[in-house]
Design an enzyme around this catalytic site. Structure first.
Site, PDB file in Angstrom:
ATOM      1  N   SER A 109       0.815  -1.209   0.000  1.00 10.26           N
ATOM      2  CA  SER A 109       0.000   0.000   0.000  1.00 10.26           C
ATOM      3  C   SER A 109       0.856   1.270   0.000  1.00 10.26           C
ATOM      4  CB  SER A 109      -0.891  -0.007   1.246  1.00 10.26           C
ATOM      5  OG  SER A 109      -1.596   1.207   1.332  1.00 10.26           O
ATOM      6  N   GLY A 150      -3.663   4.003   1.373  1.00  5.72           N
ATOM      7  CA  GLY A 150      -4.569   4.125   2.514  1.00  5.72           C
ATOM      8  C   GLY A 150      -5.717   5.101   2.315  1.00  5.72           C
ATOM      9  N   ASN A 186       9.985   7.842   4.263  1.00  2.00           N
ATOM     10  CA  ASN A 186       8.875   8.660   3.779  1.00  2.00           C
ATOM     11  C   ASN A 186       8.039   9.165   4.934  1.00  2.00           C
ATOM     12  OD1 ASN A 186       5.802   7.720   3.672  1.00  2.00           O
ATOM     13  ND2 ASN A 186       7.066   5.862   3.647  1.00  2.00           N
ATOM     14  N   LEU A 219      -0.161  10.091   4.798  1.00  3.01           N
ATOM     15  CA  LEU A 219      -1.409   9.393   4.443  1.00  3.01           C
ATOM     16  C   LEU A 219      -2.359  10.253   3.615  1.00  3.01           C
ATOM     17  CD1 LEU A 219      -1.748   7.533   7.850  1.00  3.01           C
ATOM     18  CD2 LEU A 219      -1.235   6.471   5.649  1.00  3.01           C
ATOM     19  N   CYS A 221      -1.053   4.676  12.595  1.00  3.87           N
ATOM     20  CA  CYS A 221      -1.479   6.072  12.523  1.00  3.87           C
ATOM     21  C   CYS A 221      -1.922   6.519  13.910  1.00  3.87           C
ATOM     22  CB  CYS A 221      -2.593   6.255  11.493  1.00  3.87           C
ATOM     23  SG  CYS A 221      -3.502   4.799  11.108  1.00  3.87           S
ATOM     24  N   ASN A 224       4.983  -2.895   8.336  1.00  2.86           N
ATOM     25  CA  ASN A 224       4.940  -1.493   7.942  1.00  2.86           C
ATOM     26  C   ASN A 224       6.362  -0.911   8.069  1.00  2.86           C
ATOM     27  OD1 ASN A 224       3.867   1.066   7.230  1.00  2.86           O
ATOM     28  ND2 ASN A 224       1.920   0.487   8.165  1.00  2.86           N
ATOM     29  N   THR A 225       6.533   0.344   7.754  1.00  2.00           N
ATOM     30  CA  THR A 225       7.871   0.952   7.785  1.00  2.00           C
ATOM     31  C   THR A 225       8.402   1.047   9.229  1.00  2.00           C
ATOM     32  OG1 THR A 225       6.809   3.099   7.854  1.00  2.00           O
ATOM     33  CG2 THR A 225       7.529   2.333   5.702  1.00  2.00           C
ATOM     34  N   GLY A 269      12.394  -0.342   2.053  1.00  2.00           N
ATOM     35  CA  GLY A 269      13.401  -0.722   1.065  1.00  2.00           C
ATOM     36  C   GLY A 269      14.320  -1.818   1.586  1.00  2.00           C
ATOM     37  N   THR A 311       8.675  -0.325  -2.077  1.00  2.00           N
ATOM     38  CA  THR A 311       9.605   0.705  -2.553  1.00  2.00           C
ATOM     39  C   THR A 311      10.208   0.390  -3.927  1.00  2.00           C
ATOM     40  OG1 THR A 311      10.083   1.295  -0.271  1.00  2.00           O
ATOM     41  CG2 THR A 311      11.743   1.906  -1.893  1.00  2.00           C
TER      42      THR A 311
HETATM   43  C1  LIG Z   1       5.791   6.228  -0.120  1.00  2.00           C
HETATM   44  C2  LIG Z   1       5.171   5.171   0.785  1.00  2.00           C
HETATM   45  C3  LIG Z   1       3.822   5.290   1.134  1.00  2.00           C
HETATM   46  C4  LIG Z   1       3.236   4.339   1.968  1.00  2.00           C
HETATM   47  N1  LIG Z   1       1.902   4.438   2.279  1.00  2.00           N
HETATM   48  C5  LIG Z   1       1.313   3.491   3.037  1.00  2.00           C
HETATM   49  C6  LIG Z   1      -0.092   3.537   3.305  1.00  2.00           C
HETATM   50  O1  LIG Z   1      -0.843   4.408   2.799  1.00  2.00           O
HETATM   51  N2  LIG Z   1      -0.613   2.570   4.115  1.00  2.00           N
HETATM   52  C7  LIG Z   1       0.165   1.565   4.648  1.00  2.00           C
HETATM   53  O2  LIG Z   1      -0.351   0.698   5.378  1.00  2.00           O
HETATM   54  N3  LIG Z   1       1.495   1.483   4.376  1.00  2.00           N
HETATM   55  C8  LIG Z   1       2.067   2.399   3.588  1.00  2.00           C
HETATM   56  N4  LIG Z   1       3.421   2.301   3.294  1.00  2.00           N
HETATM   57  C9  LIG Z   1       4.202   1.146   3.795  1.00  2.00           C
HETATM   58  C10 LIG Z   1       4.342   0.053   2.726  1.00  2.00           C
HETATM   59  O3  LIG Z   1       3.077  -0.443   2.339  1.00  2.00           O
HETATM   60  C11 LIG Z   1       5.222  -1.131   3.206  1.00  2.00           C
HETATM   61  O4  LIG Z   1       4.634  -1.710   4.353  1.00  2.00           O
HETATM   62  C12 LIG Z   1       6.658  -0.703   3.545  1.00  2.00           C
HETATM   63  O5  LIG Z   1       7.100   0.296   2.673  1.00  2.00           O
HETATM   64  C13 LIG Z   1       7.631  -1.877   3.508  1.00  2.00           C
HETATM   65  O6  LIG Z   1       7.736  -2.441   2.219  1.00  2.00           O
HETATM   66  P1  LIG Z   1       8.926  -2.022   1.176  1.00  2.00           P
HETATM   67  O7  LIG Z   1      10.203  -2.035   1.946  1.00  2.00           O
HETATM   68  O8  LIG Z   1       8.875  -3.045   0.080  1.00  2.00           O
HETATM   69  O9  LIG Z   1       8.583  -0.658   0.676  1.00  2.00           O
HETATM   70  C14 LIG Z   1       4.016   3.249   2.461  1.00  2.00           C
HETATM   71  C15 LIG Z   1       5.367   3.142   2.093  1.00  2.00           C
HETATM   72  C16 LIG Z   1       5.952   4.085   1.250  1.00  2.00           C
HETATM   73  C17 LIG Z   1       7.397   3.909   0.863  1.00  2.00           C
END
Ligand SMILES: Cc1cc2nc3c(=O)[nH]c(=O)nc-3n(C[C@H](O)[C@H](O)[C@H](O)COP(=O)(O)O)c2cc1C
Length: 304
Positions: free
Chosen positions: A22, A47, A70, A74, A131, A193-194, A218, A267
């Site tokens: 997401s 989201g 980032n 939201l 959140c 999540n991040t 990432g 990412t």
């Molecule tokens: C730019 C950005 C926007 C994101 N927006 C959301 C979001 O709206 N809702 C959510 O649950 N996670 C959000 N995330 C988290 C990602 O869905 C994911 O859990 C996290 O980035 C780890 O995966 P990755 O390392 O492959 O990016 C966001 C991540 C990034 C980088």
């Protein structure tokens, strides 16, 4: 004969185990010209909250070694505009739609979940609990077990769809949250999540992000995510959609061997918009080459 790579996440039937994380793939149209959406196992959109949200001050993204931080805040058009502007588009594709939902109060989550009950083209709700809970000191729902449970229970009562709480990584025991998700009626969990993070611009000694802090994603977070997925999968009987730093087929396979049923690419979509399709093909090749009849033979097959 080729290996069957279809998987089931609650009520979702995915033709392959690969979706997007997401917030890294917009609502679909943003990527439709770059990748064939029908090749995905499911689409997970950014989201959605009850009302439109502007998001945080800029800059919202900082590149760091092996990933990015980032603090988008939201930003989204709100549930009504999403239903009006994006669901007709998503309906054209042959894939399950997972909508990521969030709120600042438990009532917000209920409102969004209830609104989607009348949208048959939405198949699942992924619950973003990272959140601020404005009624309880603005700490995130996802790092306080009681508020986490309240949100999951509330969404469960409001929705008959597949519900997928998304776990935050920075909790004392991930197993407690996975178990709580199961106890509160979740059909699956997604993780991670991040990770909270910060970067500084030394040229003027200011934070690189307008929001000061943000979330790290990432490749840097991949080994952290693999460990947490393995812990949750070993302890709790719920399907897991795993994410965190996937940039190659091998990263996706790590998660599946650790116990995930499906994976989400985040990412890396920014660097290579076609990465999801490459990973679907890579998983298929790996399973074929290893003579497996079903992907289930790989899920949780870690030897210790
Ligand atoms: C730019 C950005 C926007 C994101 N927006 C959301 C979001 O709206 N809702 C959510 O649950 N996670 C959000 N995330 C988290 C990602 O869905 C994911 O859990 C996290 O980035 C780890 O995966 P990755 O390392 O492959 O990016 C966001 C991540 C990034 C980088």
């Amino acid at each position: 004969m080729r290996t069957d790579i279809a998987v089931r996440i609650g009520g979702l039937e995915m033709k392959n185990p690969v979706t997007v994380a997401s917030g890294t793939f917009g609502y679909g149209p943003e990527y439709a010209g770059l990748v064939d959406l029908n090749r995905l196992g499911a689409i997970t959109v950014k989201g959605i909250s009850p009302q439109p949200v502007q998001g945080n001050p800029t800059p919202r993204i900082a590149e760091v070694p092996c990933g990015m931080i980032n603090a988008i805040g939201l930003q989204n058009p709100g549930v009504e505009a999403f239903c009006r502007d994006y669901i007709p588009f998503l309906r054209n594709y042959d894939l399950p739609v997972i909508v990521n939902i969030w709120g600042r109060t438990v009532e917000d989550y209920i409102e969004v979940a209830q609104r989607f009950e009348s949208e048959p083209d939405v198949d699942a709700l992924e619950i973003n609990v990272s959140c601020p809970n404005i009624k309880e000191g603005s700490k995130a729902f996802g790092t306080q077990i009681d508020s986490f449970k309240r949100v999951v229970e509330a969404v469960r009562s409001a929705s008959k769809k597949t519900i997928i709480p998304k776990l935050a990584p920075h909790v004392p025991s991930i197993v407690d949250y996975a178990q709580a998700a199961l106890d509160c009626g979740a059909d699956a969990i997604s993780m991670i999540n991040t990770i909270p993070a910060m970067a500084i611009d030394l040229s003027n000694r200011t934070p690189l992000l307008g929001n000061i802090t943000g979330g790290l994603s990432g490749p840097a977070i991949h080994p952290v995510a693999v460990k947490l997925v393995w812990e949750a999968a070993s302890a709790v009987d719920l399907p897991i959609i795993a994410m965190g730093g996937i940039s190659s087929t091998e990263d996706a396979l790590d998660f599946i061997v650790a116990g995930a049923t499906a994976v989400a690419v985040g990412t890396e979509n920014f660097a290579n918009p076609a990465v999801t399709v490459e990973i679907v093909e890579g998983i298929q090749k790996y399973l074929d080459a290893n003579g497996m009849t079903k992907i289930d033979e790989l899920i949780g097959s870690l030897k210790i």
